[in-house]
Design an enzyme around this catalytic site. Sequence first.
Site, mmCIF file in Angstrom:
data_model
loop_
_atom_site.group_PDB
_atom_site.id
_atom_site.type_symbol
_atom_site.label_atom_id
_atom_site.label_comp_id
_atom_site.label_asym_id
_atom_site.label_seq_id
_atom_site.Cartn_x
_atom_site.Cartn_y
_atom_site.Cartn_z
ATOM 1 C CB ALA A 10 -0.931 0.011 1.205
ATOM 2 C CE LYS A 11 5.447 4.836 -0.529
ATOM 3 N NZ LYS A 11 6.560 4.072 0.061
#
Length: 392
Positions: A73-74
């Site tokens: 994720a980011k």
Amino acid sequence: MTTPLMSLTWTDHVTGRRGFLVVDQLVRGVSSGGLRMRPGCTLDEVASLARGMTMKEALHYNPEGRYVPLGGAKGGIDCDPRDPGAYELLVRYLRAVRPYIESLWTTGEDLGLTQDLVDRAAAEAGLVSSIQAVFPLLDDEAAARRRLADAFAVEVDGIGLDGLVGGCGVAESALTALDLAGVPYAGTRVVVQGLGTMGGATARFLTRAGLTVVAVGDIKGTISNPDGLDVEALLAARDVYGTVDRAVLRPGDLELPADAWSAVDAEVLVPAAVSYAVDTVNQERITARWIVEAANMPVLPEAEELLTARGVTVLPDVVVNSGTNAWWWWTLFGDIGPDADEAFTHTRRSMRALVEQMLARARADGTTPRAAAHAIVADRLPVIAERFGWYR
């Protein structure tokens, strides 16, 4: 690129600035990836970074290890971290995405933010921790959190261990490539573009290994010396953004324009600042035999094709700069303790094995190191899914 599991855009009601969160994939219902803040940050950029995190996690999968890779994720916020309102914006963003951090996204510092700042803002936003989503997966949460806190308290030469392990991994990646090519460290010249946490630590480890750093770039310009720079003096003269006080320069040190780093003669180039630093224009000036991606996505794909065509090897970010993320989880899950020597030894051994595997796969497949890394991930993801599941 595959379609991410979840993608959202948040608009700040006070400033109108936008923030983003992309969850590329979950493993055991949890994902991992930092939060960056930079002007011009986009959803597409965050999505690419999230996919990169899925790869970094899978690349460090060890069936015998306690650390079980998470999904990728980011997060990103479109704002200059130097803006007077940046901290308040960060707090509002964290409040907005709080349900995701509580349940499925573990995050921490990335470009433009420090871990101390993320921790302070997370507490103000009502979060227990920026990595609290992983706590249910731990055998002994209290012991694990204490171990990680102790590791973050460790300093080496006045610098936090968390600020050094990533650069240790980048340096070991470069050293592994040199060893495989039979190139001696002495006489090997290095250019480091970006002297923040990752670039600074990389420069320190490479210098101590016997390489010569002949140029560094920061926001003010390029500092160069063909005989070698005094890396320790430059690092000691940085501000929190990695900008060097020019008062420490020696008579033989040259001050060059901001983009001059790309044209300095060297065998190794380490882009360690912003994404997209190497493009189709400035790649023509690069003389390095190896580009070691300490930053996320510093080389544009089109530029990498041109570099590859003229014999330049690009060691990709998904491998090279994965050490910091892995160190968090090695420590939290208990593969290593809160000790600097143990952390550096484990990081060096893991990164060397991973780079050797990637380069061997590239040779066997007749592809680039990046394509080889993608192939290794493609092999591992089904194994991880079969063993742990995406959501359970």
